[in-house]
Scaffold this motif. Sequence first.
Motif, PDB file in Angstrom:
ATOM      1  N   UNK A   1     -14.994  10.896  -0.382  1.00 15.01           N
ATOM      2  CA  UNK A   1     -14.084  10.602  -1.497  1.00 15.01           C
ATOM      3  C   UNK A   1     -14.764   9.698  -2.526  1.00 15.01           C
ATOM      4  N   UNK A   2     -15.468   8.698  -2.053  1.00 14.10           N
ATOM      5  CA  UNK A   2     -16.182   7.808  -2.972  1.00 14.10           C
ATOM      6  C   UNK A   2     -17.259   8.573  -3.737  1.00 14.10           C
ATOM      7  N   UNK A   3     -17.948   9.482  -3.053  1.00  9.60           N
ATOM      8  CA  UNK A   3     -18.979  10.291  -3.708  1.00  9.60           C
ATOM      9  C   UNK A   3     -18.398  11.156  -4.826  1.00  9.60           C
ATOM     10  N   UNK A   4     -17.126  11.533  -4.697  1.00 13.13           N
ATOM     11  CA  UNK A   4     -16.444  12.333  -5.720  1.00 13.13           C
ATOM     12  C   UNK A   4     -15.891  11.458  -6.848  1.00 13.13           C
ATOM     13  N   UNK A   5     -16.061  10.143  -6.722  1.00 10.46           N
ATOM     14  CA  UNK A   5     -15.533   9.237  -7.738  1.00 10.46           C
ATOM     15  C   UNK A   5     -14.079   8.860  -7.545  1.00 10.46           C
ATOM     16  N   UNK A   6     -13.545   9.140  -6.367  1.00 15.52           N
ATOM     17  CA  UNK A   6     -12.151   8.794  -6.087  1.00 15.52           C
ATOM     18  C   UNK A   6     -12.011   7.299  -5.814  1.00 15.52           C
ATOM     19  N   UNK A   7     -10.801   6.824  -5.973  1.00 16.03           N
ATOM     20  CA  UNK A   7     -10.463   5.443  -5.645  1.00 16.03           C
ATOM     21  C   UNK A   7      -9.935   5.425  -4.211  1.00 16.03           C
ATOM     22  N   UNK A   8     -10.623   4.752  -3.326  1.00 14.38           N
ATOM     23  CA  UNK A   8     -10.182   4.628  -1.940  1.00 14.38           C
ATOM     24  C   UNK A   8      -9.479   3.281  -1.807  1.00 14.38           C
ATOM     25  N   UNK A   9      -8.262   3.315  -1.263  1.00 14.94           N
ATOM     26  CA  UNK A   9      -7.456   2.105  -1.102  1.00 14.94           C
ATOM     27  C   UNK A   9      -7.168   1.947   0.380  1.00 14.94           C
ATOM     28  N   UNK A  10      -7.665   0.846   0.966  1.00 18.98           N
ATOM     29  CA  UNK A  10      -7.531   0.704   2.410  1.00 18.98           C
ATOM     30  C   UNK A  10      -7.352  -0.757   2.822  1.00 18.98           C
ATOM     31  N   UNK A  11      -6.525  -0.937   3.826  1.00 21.65           N
ATOM     32  CA  UNK A  11      -6.240  -2.240   4.420  1.00 21.65           C
ATOM     33  C   UNK A  11      -7.343  -2.537   5.442  1.00 21.65           C
ATOM     34  N   UNK A  12      -8.077  -3.617   5.233  1.00 20.12           N
ATOM     35  CA  UNK A  12      -9.143  -3.987   6.167  1.00 20.12           C
ATOM     36  C   UNK A  12      -9.012  -5.451   6.559  1.00 20.12           C
TER      37      UNK A  12
ATOM     38  N   UNK B   1       0.844  -1.198   0.000  1.00 16.92           N
ATOM     39  CA  UNK B   1       0.000   0.000   0.000  1.00 16.92           C
ATOM     40  C   UNK B   1       0.880   1.250   0.000  1.00 16.92           C
ATOM     41  N   UNK B   2       1.897   1.283   0.836  1.00 19.38           N
ATOM     42  CA  UNK B   2       2.787   2.451   0.887  1.00 19.38           C
ATOM     43  C   UNK B   2       3.504   2.647  -0.450  1.00 19.38           C
ATOM     44  N   UNK B   3       3.927   1.561  -1.077  1.00 27.65           N
ATOM     45  CA  UNK B   3       4.582   1.664  -2.383  1.00 27.65           C
ATOM     46  C   UNK B   3       3.647   2.213  -3.446  1.00 27.65           C
ATOM     47  N   UNK B   4       2.402   1.725  -3.449  1.00 28.64           N
ATOM     48  CA  UNK B   4       1.416   2.215  -4.416  1.00 28.64           C
ATOM     49  C   UNK B   4       1.078   3.673  -4.137  1.00 28.64           C
ATOM     50  N   UNK B   5       0.957   4.015  -2.871  1.00 23.85           N
ATOM     51  CA  UNK B   5       0.646   5.396  -2.490  1.00 23.85           C
ATOM     52  C   UNK B   5       1.737   6.341  -2.993  1.00 23.85           C
ATOM     53  N   UNK B   6       2.980   5.959  -2.843  1.00 20.26           N
ATOM     54  CA  UNK B   6       4.092   6.789  -3.318  1.00 20.26           C
ATOM     55  C   UNK B   6       4.034   6.960  -4.837  1.00 20.26           C
ATOM     56  N   UNK B   7       3.726   5.880  -5.540  1.00 22.98           N
ATOM     57  CA  UNK B   7       3.669   5.939  -7.002  1.00 22.98           C
ATOM     58  C   UNK B   7       2.498   6.779  -7.501  1.00 22.98           C
ATOM     59  N   UNK B   8       1.409   6.812  -6.739  1.00 21.49           N
ATOM     60  CA  UNK B   8       0.195   7.515  -7.162  1.00 21.49           C
ATOM     61  C   UNK B   8       0.020   8.865  -6.465  1.00 21.49           C
ATOM     62  N   UNK B   9       1.052   9.335  -5.785  1.00 23.21           N
ATOM     63  CA  UNK B   9       0.927  10.554  -4.977  1.00 23.21           C
ATOM     64  C   UNK B   9       0.528  11.788  -5.791  1.00 23.21           C
ATOM     65  N   UNK B  10       0.829  11.817  -7.063  1.00 23.66           N
ATOM     66  CA  UNK B  10       0.483  12.975  -7.892  1.00 23.66           C
ATOM     67  C   UNK B  10      -0.937  12.886  -8.453  1.00 23.66           C
ATOM     68  N   UNK B  11      -1.602  11.774  -8.232  1.00 21.53           N
ATOM     69  CA  UNK B  11      -2.959  11.581  -8.770  1.00 21.53           C
ATOM     70  C   UNK B  11      -3.978  11.792  -7.651  1.00 21.53           C
ATOM     71  N   UNK B  12      -4.693  12.924  -7.669  1.00 19.05           N
ATOM     72  CA  UNK B  12      -5.625  13.221  -6.573  1.00 19.05           C
ATOM     73  C   UNK B  12      -6.870  12.329  -6.545  1.00 19.05           C
ATOM     74  N   UNK B  13      -7.042  11.470  -7.530  1.00 16.45           N
ATOM     75  CA  UNK B  13      -8.218  10.595  -7.525  1.00 16.45           C
ATOM     76  C   UNK B  13      -8.002   9.340  -6.692  1.00 16.45           C
ATOM     77  N   UNK B  14      -6.805   9.161  -6.154  1.00 14.84           N
ATOM     78  CA  UNK B  14      -6.530   8.026  -5.272  1.00 14.84           C
ATOM     79  C   UNK B  14      -6.401   8.537  -3.847  1.00 14.84           C
ATOM     80  N   UNK B  15      -7.128   7.900  -2.938  1.00 11.74           N
ATOM     81  CA  UNK B  15      -7.109   8.284  -1.531  1.00 11.74           C
ATOM     82  C   UNK B  15      -6.727   7.072  -0.695  1.00 11.74           C
ATOM     83  N   UNK B  16      -5.701   7.241   0.119  1.00  9.92           N
ATOM     84  CA  UNK B  16      -5.181   6.199   1.001  1.00  9.92           C
ATOM     85  C   UNK B  16      -5.371   6.685   2.443  1.00  9.92           C
ATOM     86  N   UNK B  17      -6.530   6.427   3.047  1.00  4.95           N
ATOM     87  CA  UNK B  17      -6.769   6.946   4.399  1.00  4.95           C
ATOM     88  C   UNK B  17      -5.882   6.275   5.440  1.00  4.95           C
ATOM     89  N   UNK B  18      -5.481   7.060   6.443  1.00  6.73           N
ATOM     90  CA  UNK B  18      -4.758   6.505   7.588  1.00  6.73           C
ATOM     91  C   UNK B  18      -5.775   5.879   8.527  1.00  6.73           C
TER      92      UNK B  18
END
Length: 177
Positions: free
Chosen positions: A84-95, A16-33
């Motif tokens: 974020x989901x309502x805005x059409x963003x991609x939420x990526x989360x460890x559950x 997840x951290x690796x993907x977050x770093x790679x996608x950091x410039x894309x505001x459509x991806x959200x990685x909540x803490x």
Amino acid sequence: MFLIVGPSGVGKDSLIEGAKAQLSADPTYYFPRRFITRPQDAGGEDHFAVEPSVFKDKRQRGDFALFWTAHSLSYGIPADIKAHLDKGHHVVVNVSRAILDQARELFSPIVVVLIAAPSAVIEARLIARGRETMPEIGDRIARAAAYDVTGPDVVRLSNDASLQAGVAKLLEILEAT
């Protein structure tokens, strides 16, 4: 929404951290803490460390979209993922695998990314992590087989090679949707 699941030690947080770093410039991806009743300095993912009483208060106020308890710790996903989901963003989360049915009822569409690795790889990673005793590691490995994650929304990612290879696989999954 992408729900990242798999047993402890399989490398979810690192991927997840690796993907977050790679996608950091894309505001459509959200990685909540996540909010976790674990000290901040305990190692592992960057999280909001909260006392159990604070966690309980936040849960009762509806501050979490999803929450669960595992390994004597409480985990919460902030409710802001809904915006974020309502805005059409991609939420990526460890559950937790234990809450997949609940998540499927609350959110749509979802993709469950099941991270897997051989038991020997998981054991080596848990030993290197240094947070658990050997009996606890044995319990975590035994628990790895306790859940059968299936369904048309499940994508399996084998994380048994390098971190870079695993991150590349995760990015492929995230960007395919």
